[in-house]
Design a protein around this motif. Sequence first.
Motif, short mmCIF file in Angstrom:
data_model
loop_
_atom_site.label_atom_id
_atom_site.label_comp_id
_atom_site.label_asym_id
_atom_site.label_seq_id
_atom_site.Cartn_x
_atom_site.Cartn_y
_atom_site.Cartn_z
N PHE A 1 -15.30 15.00 6.95
CA PHE A 1 -15.96 13.89 6.27
C PHE A 1 -16.25 12.75 7.24
O PHE A 1 -17.32 12.12 7.18
CB PHE A 1 -15.09 13.38 5.11
CG PHE A 1 -15.80 12.39 4.22
CD1 PHE A 1 -16.60 12.84 3.18
CD2 PHE A 1 -15.68 11.02 4.43
CE1 PHE A 1 -17.27 11.94 2.36
CE2 PHE A 1 -16.34 10.11 3.63
CZ PHE A 1 -17.14 10.57 2.58
N LYS A 2 -15.30 12.45 8.15
CA LYS A 2 -15.51 11.39 9.13
C LYS A 2 -16.23 11.89 10.38
O LYS A 2 -17.09 11.20 10.94
CB LYS A 2 -14.17 10.75 9.52
CG LYS A 2 -13.58 9.88 8.44
CD LYS A 2 -12.48 8.99 8.97
CE LYS A 2 -11.31 9.74 9.53
NZ LYS A 2 -10.19 8.82 9.91
N THR B 1 -10.03 9.74 3.48
CA THR B 1 -10.53 10.37 4.71
C THR B 1 -9.46 10.51 5.79
O THR B 1 -9.75 10.97 6.89
CB THR B 1 -11.71 9.56 5.28
OG1 THR B 1 -11.29 8.21 5.54
CG2 THR B 1 -12.88 9.55 4.31
N THR C 1 -14.57 7.45 -2.68
CA THR C 1 -14.61 6.77 -1.38
C THR C 1 -15.48 5.52 -1.42
O THR C 1 -15.38 4.66 -0.54
CB THR C 1 -15.13 7.72 -0.28
OG1 THR C 1 -16.47 8.13 -0.59
CG2 THR C 1 -14.23 8.93 -0.12
N MET D 1 -12.18 18.09 2.18
CA MET D 1 -12.83 16.91 2.74
C MET D 1 -12.88 16.96 4.27
O MET D 1 -13.24 15.96 4.91
CB MET D 1 -12.09 15.65 2.29
CG MET D 1 -12.15 15.39 0.80
SD MET D 1 -13.80 14.85 0.26
CE MET D 1 -13.84 13.19 0.95
#
Length: 401
Positions: A381-382, A37, A26, A378
């Motif tokens: 993740f955000k 993401t 990333t 993931m």
Amino acid sequence: MLDNLPIEISTDILHRLEVKTLIKCTTLSKSFLSLITSQAFISTHIATKHTHFHLLFRYLTLDSKEIYHFDPDDETFSGFQSQGLLVPFLDYTDSCFTVAGCVNGVLCLVNDFRTEGTLIILWNPSIKKFLHVPLPILVYRTYGPYESVCGFGFDSISDDYKVVRVVDLDAAYFRTPRVMNPPSQVEVYSLKSGCWRVIGDGPNYSIKRHSSGYIPRFINGSVYWVGYKLFPNKYVIVKFDMSTESFEIIQLPDILIENESTFTENADLYVQECKGDLSLIMRNYYGDIKTCYGWLMKEVGGVRSWTKMFDFDFAKLRLCGMPRAFAFRKNGEVIMVQGGGNENVVVSTNLVTHGETALRELRVGRFPFYLSTYVESMVLFKEGEGIKEQTTPLDLLKRVG
């Protein structure tokens, strides 16, 4: 080098990478960050890596510290020998969490012993991110005394992670000449919207609370609990569909219904996931009889039926004590914690040959344990907040020293 390849090829390669490597990718470019993401990429990555299971084991130490182990479920597994993680939210609560679910790498941790409301945290330990869920709507200061249970799952239709909370309002507090037993209320939290909604009344059955060791399981789009009525004694499985946000009652195997008055006094029931299907485990402890039974739910042509998987007499094992937590392994064996008090053993058992392997002895604190399969992802993740420090028991000892 990846960014020089055609997008289809680089995306296919990224889908096959481990989470730790994806996190590093990333930082390579804004386009990679946006791709990795995205919800579409995360979902495909989970599906691609879904054969690479881990086993998750959570327990409390003698001084009530929460330890989480994540070990690969393969031929190298030897009983959670990895370095465990201390739950990194000690500043948020003065008592232990229960695990309301583990879905696509995210654990739903619940503390419903606070008078100001239920504390819920979504935690993805593989990426060191968490999200503090807003306080629910149905809380003590607005509704008075209550008991609640939570479930956590994924709505594949709306591509959304949800927490469902069933709240039993205190009958004595709400009782009036017109309302003798107020129905339970249900609210749902959506990760996409970031808020709670009250969706209506709950099922006509009470749900066994997490604190008693009755842990909900998310299977094929729905959350399952053990439900019951006391007068007369009747047990069922309560299903909540995460997409339709509706309840369904599933009856127990016929042999349990026929002998309901006997087993409800001397046995415990647990819902489990076995290779993607709903299963039911009964732990019987009547007198000297200490037996474990298991059934698997199959659906053929729209018709559901229970199939008996095993009938296991623990007197045949050299290890003493009834099992206190269960999870099905990828190889078909059952991983369990067996023993009593502070002396327990992690056991992997073949239910066909009745052979067992004592993998690790543990000195652990009070019940409940939590066992489950786990897959790294993931997710969050955000949305999640970064954890500054994932503390291990060894780190804690160093600090004390």
